[in-house]
Design an enzyme around this catalytic site. Structure first.
Site: not given
Length: 247
Positions: A25, A27, A30, A42, A71, A74, A136, A193, A199, A212
């Site tokens: 979150d 972008n 910023w 982005h 979703t 959009f 990874l 986040r 949230r 966590e």
């Protein structure tokens, strides 16, 4: 016991989270602070994905899931949505070989089939070329929603019951999890986040039950390897009881 130090955060290498999930979150904010368009944020955010994936791989993290497009996204301006759908081409053209050389496996969850064909082809090509890699697992949650995932799993199980393949006693938490998009991944240990928002935004609602949570103030393009170490250090200093009590 092995330890690794990054600036002031000393990590216990025997207690590295197996699966870290990121809500990327900030972008747009910023970019706005720099008087640039949201798309520039982005663009810069893709560099953070690359940097954190390589560092997580180096630390021994098994899976890293990034919330690339929900979703609900959009609802954004069409020009921004179209730009985001072009980012996989940019990302893999710049970083694919480096990820391949570091044994990273590319995966997705969500509804990639709803993306433009070129975007599907680029991502599927990366998935196919890295499918045998054992490092990874870098998972892009792309056109993904947690509620949708749970509904889709429920529908699949209902179809199996309707066809007589299972009875009600077969439906356990483990059985339900085997129908989720994340069935090939370890449980999420840590959810991070960026940007200070607190949230979940419909992200991995089932999988985050005992993860966590860390909500960091840094915008995503500023979230670097040291920040990752800080979050893992905080994770390692928490008491995870899973509903029990510490003996």
């Amino acid at each position: 016991m092995l330890f690794k130090r990054k600036e002031k955060y000393t990590l216990d290498m025997n207690r590295i989270p197996a699966h870290i999930a990121f809500i990327m979150d900030g972008n747009g904010r910023w970019a706005k602070k720099r008087k640039m368009p949201r798309t520039y944020g982005h663009h810069e955010g893709t560099k953070t994905i690359r940097n954190l994936a390589l560092e997580a791989n180096n630390l021994g993290v098994k899976a890293m899931t990034v919330y690339a497009f929900s979703t609900e996204n959009f609802k954004r301006e069409q020009s921004e949505v179209e730009y985001i759908f072009k980012l996989p081409k940019e990302f893999f053209s710049l970083y694919f070989q480096e990820l391949m050389d570091n044994n990273v496996r590319i995966m997705t969850i969500g509804h990639l089939e709803l993306a433009p064909q070129e975007t599907q082809d680029i991502i599927n090509d990366a998935i196919n070329k890295t499918k045998d890699n054992t490092g990874l697992k870098l998972v892009f949650a792309f056109i993904y929603g947690g509620r949708d995932e749970i509904v889709e799993a429920t529908k699949a199980i209902c179809e199996e019951y309707k066809e007589g393949k299972i009875d009600l006693d077969n439906i356990t938490e483990d059985y339900f999890e085997s129908h989720l998009m994340t069935k090939e991944l370890p449980p999420v240990d840590l959810m991070i986040r960026s940007s200070g928002e607190c949230r979940l935004s419909n992200f991995l609602l089932w999988q985050l039950s005992y993860a966590e949570f860390i909500f960091d103030e840094a915008y995503w393009p500023d979230f670097n390897a040291e920040k990752l170490h800080e979050c893992i250090w905080k994770y390692q200093n928490r008491d995870r009881r899973y509903g029990g009590v510490k003996k």
